[in-house]
Structure formats: C-alpha cells, structure tokens
Design a protein around this motif. Structure first.
Motif, mmCIF file in Angstrom:
data_model
loop_
_atom_site.group_PDB
_atom_site.id
_atom_site.type_symbol
_atom_site.label_atom_id
_atom_site.label_comp_id
_atom_site.label_asym_id
_atom_site.label_seq_id
_atom_site.Cartn_x
_atom_site.Cartn_y
_atom_site.Cartn_z
ATOM 1 N N ARG A 68 -18.194 -3.060 -14.560
ATOM 2 C CA ARG A 68 -17.013 -2.832 -13.703
ATOM 3 C C ARG A 68 -17.066 -1.477 -13.012
ATOM 4 N NH1 ARG A 68 -14.432 -5.077 -18.076
ATOM 5 N NH2 ARG A 68 -13.745 -3.024 -18.792
ATOM 6 N N SER A 69 -17.501 -0.451 -13.749
ATOM 7 C CA SER A 69 -17.527 0.892 -13.144
ATOM 8 C C SER A 69 -18.628 1.025 -12.089
ATOM 9 C CB SER A 69 -17.715 1.959 -14.225
ATOM 10 O OG SER A 69 -19.004 1.878 -14.781
ATOM 11 N N THR A 70 -19.644 0.222 -12.216
ATOM 12 C CA THR A 70 -20.755 0.297 -11.267
ATOM 13 C C THR A 70 -20.541 -0.615 -10.063
ATOM 14 O OG1 THR A 70 -22.272 0.784 -13.075
ATOM 15 C CG2 THR A 70 -23.259 0.071 -11.018
ATOM 16 N N ALA A 90 -28.201 -5.859 -15.975
ATOM 17 C CA ALA A 90 -29.260 -5.814 -14.953
ATOM 18 C C ALA A 90 -28.671 -5.578 -13.562
ATOM 19 C CB ALA A 90 -30.061 -7.111 -14.982
ATOM 20 N N ILE A 91 -27.598 -6.278 -13.251
ATOM 21 C CA ILE A 91 -26.951 -6.122 -11.938
ATOM 22 C C ILE A 91 -26.406 -4.706 -11.764
ATOM 23 C CG2 ILE A 91 -24.904 -6.830 -10.618
ATOM 24 C CD1 ILE A 91 -25.556 -9.737 -11.591
ATOM 25 N N ALA A 92 -25.796 -4.169 -12.798
ATOM 26 C CA ALA A 92 -25.269 -2.805 -12.713
ATOM 27 C C ALA A 92 -26.389 -1.803 -12.491
ATOM 28 C CB ALA A 92 -24.485 -2.470 -13.981
ATOM 29 N N ARG A 93 -27.508 -2.013 -13.149
ATOM 30 C CA ARG A 93 -28.645 -1.100 -12.960
ATOM 31 C C ARG A 93 -29.223 -1.233 -11.547
ATOM 32 N NH1 ARG A 93 -29.479 1.581 -17.514
ATOM 33 N NH2 ARG A 93 -28.979 0.591 -19.496
ATOM 34 N N ILE A 94 -29.264 -2.448 -11.032
ATOM 35 C CA ILE A 94 -29.731 -2.658 -9.651
ATOM 36 C C ILE A 94 -28.793 -1.945 -8.682
ATOM 37 C CG2 ILE A 94 -30.030 -4.390 -7.834
ATOM 38 C CD1 ILE A 94 -31.049 -6.293 -10.077
ATOM 39 N N GLU A 95 -27.495 -2.061 -8.925
ATOM 40 C CA GLU A 95 -26.503 -1.372 -8.084
ATOM 41 C C GLU A 95 -26.729 0.140 -8.099
ATOM 42 O OE1 GLU A 95 -23.956 -2.041 -6.053
ATOM 43 O OE2 GLU A 95 -23.506 -4.157 -6.353
ATOM 44 N N ARG A 96 -27.247 0.663 -9.206
ATOM 45 C CA ARG A 96 -27.527 2.099 -9.332
ATOM 46 C C ARG A 96 -28.940 2.452 -8.859
ATOM 47 N NH1 ARG A 96 -24.510 4.616 -14.464
ATOM 48 N NH2 ARG A 96 -22.521 3.585 -14.158
ATOM 49 N N ASP A 97 -29.559 1.535 -8.134
ATOM 50 C CA ASP A 97 -30.900 1.730 -7.563
ATOM 51 C C ASP A 97 -31.986 1.910 -8.619
ATOM 52 O OD1 ASP A 97 -30.032 1.490 -4.904
ATOM 53 O OD2 ASP A 97 -29.408 3.589 -4.879
ATOM 54 N N LYS A 98 -31.827 1.252 -9.729
ATOM 55 C CA LYS A 98 -32.844 1.262 -10.780
ATOM 56 C C LYS A 98 -33.645 -0.025 -10.698
ATOM 57 C CE LYS A 98 -31.339 5.080 -12.532
ATOM 58 N NZ LYS A 98 -32.073 6.288 -12.339
ATOM 59 N N CYS A 99 -34.876 0.030 -11.122
ATOM 60 C CA CYS A 99 -35.706 -1.167 -11.199
ATOM 61 C C CYS A 99 -35.382 -1.884 -12.500
ATOM 62 C CB CYS A 99 -37.190 -0.803 -11.192
ATOM 63 S SG CYS A 99 -37.715 -0.026 -9.658
ATOM 64 N N GLN A 122 -29.489 -7.450 1.179
ATOM 65 C CA GLN A 122 -28.966 -7.868 2.480
ATOM 66 C C GLN A 122 -27.756 -7.016 2.872
ATOM 67 O OE1 GLN A 122 -27.836 -11.988 2.612
ATOM 68 N NE2 GLN A 122 -27.839 -12.040 4.843
ATOM 69 N N LYS A 123 -26.885 -6.754 1.921
ATOM 70 C CA LYS A 123 -25.688 -5.935 2.165
ATOM 71 C C LYS A 123 -26.078 -4.514 2.595
ATOM 72 C CE LYS A 123 -21.591 -4.247 -0.322
ATOM 73 N NZ LYS A 123 -20.880 -4.287 -1.622
ATOM 74 N N ARG A 124 -27.149 -4.004 2.016
ATOM 75 C CA ARG A 124 -27.605 -2.638 2.308
ATOM 76 C C ARG A 124 -28.669 -2.590 3.402
ATOM 77 N NH1 ARG A 124 -28.387 -0.171 -3.810
ATOM 78 N NH2 ARG A 124 -26.184 -0.187 -4.379
ATOM 79 N N CYS A 125 -28.965 -3.740 4.005
ATOM 80 C CA CYS A 125 -30.024 -3.837 5.019
ATOM 81 C C CYS A 125 -31.340 -3.281 4.463
ATOM 82 C CB CYS A 125 -29.639 -3.114 6.293
ATOM 83 S SG CYS A 125 -28.187 -3.833 7.088
ATOM 84 N N ALA A 126 -31.674 -3.713 3.255
ATOM 85 C CA ALA A 126 -32.886 -3.244 2.581
ATOM 86 C C ALA A 126 -33.790 -4.431 2.264
ATOM 87 C CB ALA A 126 -32.493 -2.535 1.288
ATOM 88 N N ARG A 127 -34.902 -4.141 1.644
ATOM 89 C CA ARG A 127 -35.851 -5.185 1.261
ATOM 90 C C ARG A 127 -35.791 -5.422 -0.245
ATOM 91 N NH1 ARG A 127 -41.233 -3.210 4.500
ATOM 92 N NH2 ARG A 127 -40.293 -3.261 6.552
ATOM 93 N N ALA A 128 -36.155 -6.621 -0.634
ATOM 94 C CA ALA A 128 -36.221 -6.944 -2.060
ATOM 95 C C ALA A 128 -37.480 -7.778 -2.307
ATOM 96 C CB ALA A 128 -34.994 -7.723 -2.495
ATOM 97 N N ILE A 129 -38.073 -7.594 -3.455
ATOM 98 C CA ILE A 129 -39.258 -8.364 -3.829
ATOM 99 C C ILE A 129 -38.959 -9.066 -5.138
ATOM 100 C CG2 ILE A 129 -41.690 -8.256 -4.507
ATOM 101 C CD1 ILE A 129 -41.877 -5.714 -2.770
#
Length: 133
Positions: A68-70, A90-99, A122-129
């Motif tokens: 929730r905080s992330t 995992a989602i919270a860590r991704i939100e914090r730009d962690k692998c 997509q929201k950040r106009c970035a790439r994902a693999i």
C-alpha cells in the motif's frame, strides 16, 4: 644424463609390487585428479566468498503495508482478485525500480507480476523484458 637416471629411478618406483606399471600409473592419476579437484573446490569456495549476495532473503514483515505504501491509490494495473503476498512484494519492489526474480510453482501466479511490470513500463513510457522457459 642425471635427469634421465632420475626419471628411470622414478619409473622403477612407479612399478607396482606385482610389477604392474599400469596400476601404478592409474594410482598416480587418481592422486593427481583428486589433488586437482580438491584445489578446484578450494578456489571455488574462495570465489564464492567474494560474490555479493544478490537475492533478498529477509521477508517483509507486513507485505500489505509495504504494498500500500509503495503502490498507493493508483496502481499501474488492477486485478479482479486479491493478490498473494509474493505478488504484492514483487510488484512493490518493481514500483521501487528494483529487479525481481519470481520463482514459484506452476499456476501460482507468476505471470501476474509480469503483467504488472508491463503495465508499469507502459505507464512510465519505459521498456520491460520478460523471459520464460
């Protein structure tokens, strides 16, 4: 000439009590192989000491609060079901730009994490693999 004599003496020593030089050579080879393997194991152990720990093994005490905080009130993607703790973490860590590296049994919901990562990219106009077997 002295070297040749020493080699000859060594060869005589190498002959087995039964007079079988092949048995003696095999024993010597086994000894050398064991020595090499032992040294190799020691070398690997020393190298492993130098490796920085790459995985987080400490569980998050309160995954829901962390999530929730992330993620907050505007997640990149919502799902029509309650996320499991590993998915939230995992989602919270991704939100914090962690692998993240998600390993779970078949049909546990690993793809949910990947779908979220793509939505966030997509929201950040970035790439994902995403890789999968």
């Amino acid at each position: 000439e002295e070297e040749e004599e020493e080699e000859e003496e060594e060869m005589k020593k190498d002959i087995d009590d039964d007079g079988d030089p092949i048995e003696s050579l095999l024993r010597e080879h086994d000894h050398q192989s064991t020595s090499i393997a032992t040294q190799h194991a020691k070398d690997i152990k020393e190298e492993m000491k130098k490796i920085v720990k790459w995985a987080i093994t400490t569980p998050v005490p309160d995954v829901n609060a962390f999530y929730r905080s992330t993620v907050g009130d505007s997640p990149a993607k919502t799902f029509p079901f309650e996320l499991d703790a590993f998915q939230k973490e995992a989602i919270a860590r991704i939100e914090r730009d962690k692998c993240v590296f998600v390993a779970a049994h078949t049909s546990a919901g690993k793809t949910v994490v990947a779908e979220y990562a793509f939505a966030l990219a997509q929201k950040r106009c970035a790439r994902a693999i995403y890789t999968s077997p």
